[in-house]
Every structure is written in C-alpha cells, then in structure tokens.
Design a protein around this motif. Structure first.
Motif, PDB file in Angstrom:
ATOM      1  N   HIS A 183      37.092   8.783  -6.637  1.00  0.00           N
ATOM      2  CA  HIS A 183      36.814   8.444  -5.212  1.00  0.00           C
ATOM      3  C   HIS A 183      37.823   7.500  -4.532  1.00  0.00           C
ATOM      4  N   ASN A 184      39.003   7.250  -5.410  1.00  0.00           N
ATOM      5  CA  ASN A 184      40.059   6.290  -4.932  1.00  0.00           C
ATOM      6  C   ASN A 184      40.378   6.544  -3.411  1.00  0.00           C
ATOM      7  N   GLY A 185      40.289   5.614  -2.501  1.00  0.00           N
ATOM      8  CA  GLY A 185      40.896   5.635  -1.290  1.00  0.00           C
ATOM      9  C   GLY A 185      39.951   6.448  -0.263  1.00  0.00           C
ATOM     10  N   GLN A 186      38.818   7.076  -0.840  1.00  0.00           N
ATOM     11  CA  GLN A 186      37.843   7.613   0.150  1.00  0.00           C
ATOM     12  C   GLN A 186      37.042   6.522   0.681  1.00  0.00           C
ATOM     13  N   MET A 187      36.694   6.963   2.039  1.00  0.00           N
ATOM     14  CA  MET A 187      35.782   5.959   2.807  1.00  0.00           C
ATOM     15  C   MET A 187      34.662   6.689   3.198  1.00  0.00           C
ATOM     16  N   ARG A 188      33.569   5.983   3.411  1.00  0.00           N
ATOM     17  CA  ARG A 188      32.127   6.591   4.206  1.00  0.00           C
ATOM     18  C   ARG A 188      32.481   6.364   5.387  1.00  0.00           C
ATOM     19  N   ALA A 189      31.664   7.277   6.291  1.00  0.00           N
ATOM     20  CA  ALA A 189      31.635   7.195   7.627  1.00  0.00           C
ATOM     21  C   ALA A 189      31.436   5.516   8.003  1.00  0.00           C
ATOM     22  N   SER A 190      30.832   4.717   7.444  1.00  0.00           N
ATOM     23  CA  SER A 190      30.424   3.522   7.768  1.00  0.00           C
ATOM     24  C   SER A 190      31.778   2.506   7.610  1.00  0.00           C
TER      25      SER A 190
END
Ligand SMILES: Nc1nc2c(ncn2[C@@H]2O[C@H](COP(=O)(O)OP(=O)(O)OP(=O)(O)O)[C@@H](O)[C@H]2O)c(=O)[nH]1
Ligand SMILES: Nc1ncnc2c1ncn2[C@@H]1O[C@H](COP(=O)(O)OP(=O)(O)OP(=O)(O)O)[C@@H](O)[C@H]1O
Length: 691
Positions: free
Chosen positions: A200-207
């Motif tokens: 999940h490196n670099g992935q962001m949540r909607a928040s």
C-alpha cells in the motif's frame, strides 16, 4: 458527553467459581462448579470499561485495549495511540477493551459516544481472560502470555528493512501497534505488516490518511478481540488482493496457503458485499438473510471476522466519504454486517456497527437520542449497583458465576422506543444487571436480596423460570429503582439457562430478529458460527480446570474444521443436504438465490422466465446463445455443480467483450481520465475508501 455504554463485572470468589464472559454482555463459559464458600471479591477488583468492544476485553487485553479513548471521529483523523499502560496497571485493572483499563476508584470521566460499546465491568484477571478475547478459538493467541512489552523497539523479533519502507510513518505505526497489542510482535504479523506497507506504499485513503493505517486499525480491532497471528496478519493484508499489485500466489509463497486462503476469503466477501450494495440487494429482507447465511457458509468464519473488523473501521471513518456514499455504506452495514456480528455473538461490534450506521441513516434522530441519553444515562449507578449486589451476595453466602452490568446501546433504545411506542423515560432497561448463579434455588435467594436492596418497581417482575417463554427462555427479571431513582433491570439465571439464552432455541440473536422464520439451514449455520467463536475461547483457556461446560454443551469439533459426522458442519463444496446460496447477476441485476443441494448451472439458467427458460423472451436459446460465467470463468458444462457463494453471471453471448465490460471500461475512463484496464493502481493514487 457521558458514555452510556458500559458493563460492570463483579468477580466471583475464586474458590467458588470463576467465570468467563464470552459474549460481551452475555456469555458465561468458564464456570467451575461451586460448592459453598463465601464470595471474596473485593472492590479493588473492579474496573470500569467503556468503549469499543469492551465485550471482548480481557485481562489479557492489557495493552490490547489501549486504542480506546479515541472517539470514532478521531480514528478518522489520527493514528496516534495513547501511551502504554504500565504492567501493574494491567494487573490491577484487568478489564479493558479499546479503552484502557480504568479503575473504579479513579475513573476518568467517561465521555458519551453512542458509537462506542456499553460495558462496565469489574472482575479479576481470570474472569476477563474468558471474555471473547479468546473468541477466535484456534486463531487466538495464547502463546504470548499477554506480557506487556515496555521497551518494544528492543524486542522486535523481525527486523524491518527500513530501506524498503518508503514511508517514514510505517515504522511508527508498527511500534504503536506493538505497544497496544503484543501480537504485533509475532514474526508472522511483523512480516505481514511489512508486506502490507510495501503493497500500500503511497496509497492514501479518502480521508488523506495513509492506506496502511486502515489495515493496521483493522488488525488492531482483531487483536482486541484476541485474534491470533494468522487472523491479525489477514487483517493487515486484507486489501492487498483487491487494491495492490500483490497476488494470491505471492501471498501463498510468502506466507503459505493458510493465510493466502484467508486473505482471498476476505476479498471474496468484499466483492460480494460490493455487488450487493451496487444492486441494492440487501434492502430486501429475504436477500439480506440469504447474504448473512451465505457469508457464514461460504467462508472460513475467520474471514468473516476480518471483514467485520474492516467494516467497523470503515464505519468509524465514514465521514471521509461523500454524503450519498455514507448512506449506502451505512445501510448495508445495518442490513448485512451488524446482523452478522450479532449472529456470530460479537455483541460489542454489532452495537457499534448499528450505532454508527444509525448515525448516518437517521442523523437527526441520532442526535436527538444522544442528547436525551446524556441526561438519562447514569454510569456510576450501574457500577455502584454491581458493588452493592456483590457485597450482598457475599454477605448472604450466595455463590455466583458472574455479575455484570450494561447500558443499552443507543440504537437498541431507538428500536425499543419504536417497537413499543415508548418514550425514553419509559424504558426500564437502559441500565441493567445480569447475575448468573449456580442453581435455581440461588436464583430466588438472589432475587430476594435484590428486592431487599432497592425499591421494587411494581408490575415488572417476571418469573420465566417457573413460567418459561414458549421458546424455552428462562430467567428471573425484575426492575428496581437504583441510586438516584434510576430504573435498573436485574436478570438472574443459572448458567444452563444462560447457555440456552445464548445458543439454544431462545438465543438472543433470534429474539432480536423478532418473528423471522429461519430455515433449519440458517439456524445451523448461525449456531455453528457462534459455537466456533465462543467455544474456542474456552478451549484455549490456559486454565482448563475452569471449564464449566458439560459434554452435552460442547461442540463436537474444533474450529474451523469439522469431522464428517459433525452436526454443525457445512462444507461448501460437498456432503451437505442443505441448500446452496449463489449470487446471480443477470441483466446487471444481482440477486442471492437459493437452490437445493446438488443444483447445477443449468438450474440457475432455467429458473424463472417463460417456458422454463429465463432467456426465452429475449430470443436466446439456452445452450447456443447464453454464456454463463461462474466466478468470472466461462462455463461450458452447464451440468457443473453449484457451490455456496458462487457468483453466476448470465449474459447473452456477444462477441469479444460483454456489454457490461464495455460499460465498466467506459466508466473507468470517465472517472480516471485514463484508459485503465486493470484494477492495479499506481503508487501515489488516491485509493479512497474500500469496502
Ligand atoms: N435470549 C433471550 N433473551 C430474552 C428473551 N426474552 C426476553 N429476553 C431478555 O429479557 C429482557 C426483557 O424481557 P421481558 O422481561 O419479557 O420484557 P418485555 O415484557 O419484553 O419488555 P420490557 O420489560 O419493556 O423489556 C430482554 O431485554 C432480553 O434481554 C428470549 O427469548 N431470549
Ligand atoms: N439486564 C441486563 N444485564 C446485562 N446484560 C443485558 C441485560 N439485558 C440485556 N442484556 C444484554 O445486553 C445486550 C444488548 O441487548 P439489548 O439491550 O440490545 O437488548 P435486550 O435488552 O436484550 O432486548 P430488548 O431491547 O428487547 O429489551 C445483549 O447481549 C443482552 O443479552
């Protein structure tokens, strides 16, 4: 706001009996038959707990439960945990949950958060050891001995290769998790963390939070209920198959088939849930009911637990989504996931899922009730009532297995008000105690004690022991006026009656589901799921001598496997006479359909329609023009047997891509501005909120 969600436990004397409270407020598994001594529990053994899943708290939880005092909204915005409890706190205040253990004498002011759990407990370590901390049975971690690791960075057994961890926050996340949950020191979990961080490196949540945070929070929720390393690792990796480059084969190679299958199981549940949500399937009661059953039947029950934890965290952070999505997720959670948690006996999660869903489905009512509840809620009354009764039982030499108190959850209050057309003031069981004693005589002795301690509310006494309900439910119920003239419901029963109220025909989940008729198959599935979750708590108890079950009450096999002749077994692919539930997608509409055992693809195709063929009106003849797919694979042999949870797509044969695929592709291009054809996302993309 003050928190009206608590359960208070009093400890039975260790020389008489010890208790294990499995099902948050409900289940007493670990009882040892008592002879006749006098209770010795002292007030120093009491602890108040509020917050997330106090039901599953245990002495072992110690650091496990420290995420606690954050509200649901905080979860959305921060990932910092409260500091670690000291070891001696842990010993003296064994009760906790997501809230840290709070001693009765020095209770920090509890803040009301209807999303949180409602339990106040008091008791010794043994008592809490039995709580659903161990609910996952063979997937429960016992090896650690629940030791606190005060200097965790020195104790890491798995050395992370920081060079591969591009995100600086990742290591802090791990350390934080390790401070709270010892299981995060396990090699497998550390490795899973590391892989999740890479995936999940670099992935962001909607928040705007790192995606990894969601994985860690999900795993923390599982750790809080006592999940073992395998399940916690699955919590960490649960989104990798759907949302990263990681493949089943990679997980298989790195971790073996157990974890790979578990992660795949969660992914399958996620996909089904998404399908159901997109086609509004769950809104139909029958369909929703089939979904619950299918979830329980098709996947390892542990995958369901991971999915529930995932959903609980997503609900806690729902504010990050646009309004319309919030509503859809909340609705699905209310219809599918809260009942699932209920059926599995995880009352604390069920209550949180319901309260959070309610908040988004009916925000005005939610606000209104919260503010009313703030006024009527009285936590000290419950804790002091437990103490008072405990002392009286001791003085009266009445042995008991467990005594605890709880506050009714906000959503449950709402439902009761609606159902019975009552105002909040007319609800007498917002505050309640439950006492589980050794035998029927003691039930009545304890009742006399209760009636001597507090003024009785006339007309509220019910003797379901001498007059059991039609479903076999037995218990004594009375309502008294507690401190401050607050009504207090007291339920008194034996442990056999309690088991019946939990697992038998009178089981609480059925009571709560009202007059629904369930097929024997559904009942069997639920019974199995509850057995495996609760029974294993008991078998995993270190102190086996405390087991209070008789053989007749034991489930025959260990979770998650069943012997051939196990009456609770259901094997998705073979051997069951029960029906098969499959998801049918037809003309872009999804439905959950029930077929008799041994049905085939042909049976799905033939259902409905005119002249026995659903496609006849459209001019397609069955074999030539239909191209059914099962689990996304084209099926050539229509006689192939259906398995529980199969996804059957029925679409007319169209050269090249199906219309659906074209439509999806176009939709994706609109959304992303890119001609994406795979579900892989590049690092740095906003991933948003996953199901
Ligand atoms: N497991 C289980 N619990 C039950 C059942 N019936 C009642 N209870 C428990 O007993 C409580 C109150 O039941 P009753 O005393 O019959 O109360 P009531 O007349 O339905 O209504 P209230 O007094 O307003 O709660 C419920 O809140 C449940 O906790 C049952 O069939 N199964
Ligand atoms: N007096 C009590 N003391 C302790 N636990 C209770 C008491 N009454 C109910 N519970 C438990 O609290 C949990 C939440 O129950 P909830 O308050 O939603 O419904 P209920 O009180 O059992 O039923 P109803 O809403 O119909 O009165 C359940 O696990 C239930 O068994």
């Amino acid at each position: 706001m003050a928190v009206p969600t608590m359960a208070l436990y009093a400890t039975p004397p260790s020389n008489i009996c010890s208790s294990c409270h499995i099902n948050s407020h409900d289940f007493d598994l670990n009882t040892r038959s008592s002879s006749s001594s006098t209770p010795t529990a002292s007030s120093s053994q009491k602890t108040i707990v509020g917050g997330l899943s106090s039901l599953f708290s245990s002495s072992s939880a110690g650091p496990e439960d420290m995420t606690s005092l954050r509200g649901a909204d905080d979860l959305n915005n921060s990932f910092s945990y409260s500091s670690c409890l000291k070891r001696d706190h842990f010993h003296h205040s064994p009760v906790s949950v997501m809230q840290g253990p709070l001693s009765l004498t020095s209770t920090p002011s509890m803040r009301f958060s209807p999303e949180r759990d409602c339990s106040v407990r008091a008791g010794n370590r043994r008592l809490f050891k039995g709580i659903v901390t161990h609910a996952l049975g063979s997937c429960v971690d016992y090896s650690s001995g629940f030791q606190m690791h005060l200097n965790l960075s020195d104790e890491l057994t798995f050395v992370m290769d920081d060079n591969n961890l591009n995100e600086p926050y990742a290591k802090d996340m791990l350390l934080d998790a390790q401070l709270k949950h010892h299981i995060f020191n396990d090699d497998l979990v550390v490795k899973a963390f590391y892989e999740a961080a890479k995936a999940h490196n670099g992935q962001m949540r909607a928040s705007g939070d790192p995606y990894l945070q969601h994985c860690v929070e999900t795993a923390c929720l599982l750790a809080t209920i006592g999940a073992d390393a395998m399940v916690v690792s699955a919590g960490l990796l649960h989104d990798t198959l759907d949302d990263s480059f990681m493949t089943y084969e990679y997980i298989l190679q790195s971790f073996g088939p157990g974890l790979a299958d578990l992660v795949e199981g969660v992914s399958k549940l996620s996909q089904m849930s998404k399908l159901a949500r997109e086609s509004n399937t769950a809104t139909k009661t029958v369909e929703a009911d089939r979904m619950h059953t299918m979830f329980l039947a098709m996947a390892d029950a542990r995958a369901v637990l991971v999915k529930l934890a995932d959903r609980l965290h997503n609900m806690m952070t729902l504010d990050a989504l646009p309004l319309c999505k919030r509503y859809r997720f909340a609705k699905e959670t209310m219809e599918i996931f809260a009942p699932l948690a209920n059926r599995m006996g995880i009352v604390s999660w069920k209550e949180q899922l319901e309260n959070l869903s309610f908040k988004y489905i009916n925000p005005n009512r939610y606000k209104d009730l919260s503010s009313q509840l703030m006024k009527s809620f009285n936590d000290t009354m419950v804790t002091s009532a437990v103490e008072k009764l405990e002392q009286a039982l001791k003085d009266g030499s009445i042995s008991y297995h467990v005594l605890y108190g709880r506050h009714k959850s906000l959503y449950s209050i709402h439902c009761k008000m609606l159902k019975k057309k009552l105002s909040m003031n007319e609800i007498h069981d917002i505050h309640g105690l439950r006492l589980i004693v050794e035998n029927v005589d003691d039930c009545y002795k304890a009742l006399d004690l209760v009636h001597g301690l507090w003024p009785v509310v006339p007309g509220k006494f019910k003797d379901y022991i001498n007059h059991p309900k039609c479903n076999g439910y037995q218990s004594l119920h009375t309502v008294v006026m507690g401190k401050g003239l607050v009504p207090l419901e007291v339920q008194i029963r034996t442990k056999e009656m309690h088991s019946q109220a939990e697992f038998g025909f009178a089981a609480h989940w059925r009571y709560k589901e009202g007059n629904c008729m369930h097929s024997s198959f559904v009942l069997q599935m639920v019974e199995w799921a509850r057995w495996v979750v609760t029974w294993q708590c008991e078998t995993m108890m270190k102190d086996q001598s405390s087991i209070g079950y008789t053989d007749a009450m034991k489930p025959p096999c260990k979770f998650p496997f069943h012997s051939e002749d196990c009456p609770h077994s259901y094997k998705p692919s073979c051997g069951s006479d029960g029906p098969v539930f499959v998801i049918v997608i037809e003309n872009d509409k999804m439905s959950v359909q029930e077929f008799p055992a041994n049905s085939t693809v042909k049976d799905v195709v033939s259902v409905g329609g005119q002249g026995g063929c659903r496609w006849a009106p459209y001019g397609f003849s069955l074999k030539q023009d239909l191209m059914p797919k099962v689990n996304h694979e084209t099926v050539n042999d229509f006689n192939c047997k259906l398995k529980m949870g199969d996804v059957v797509e029925l679409s007319p044969k169209i050269p090249d891509k199906s219309l659906t695929e074209y439509r999806e592709e176009i939709q994706r291009m609109y959304e992303t501005g890119l001609p994406l054809t795979t579900r892989q996302r590049t690092a740095g993309n906003k991933v948003g909120w996953r199901i």
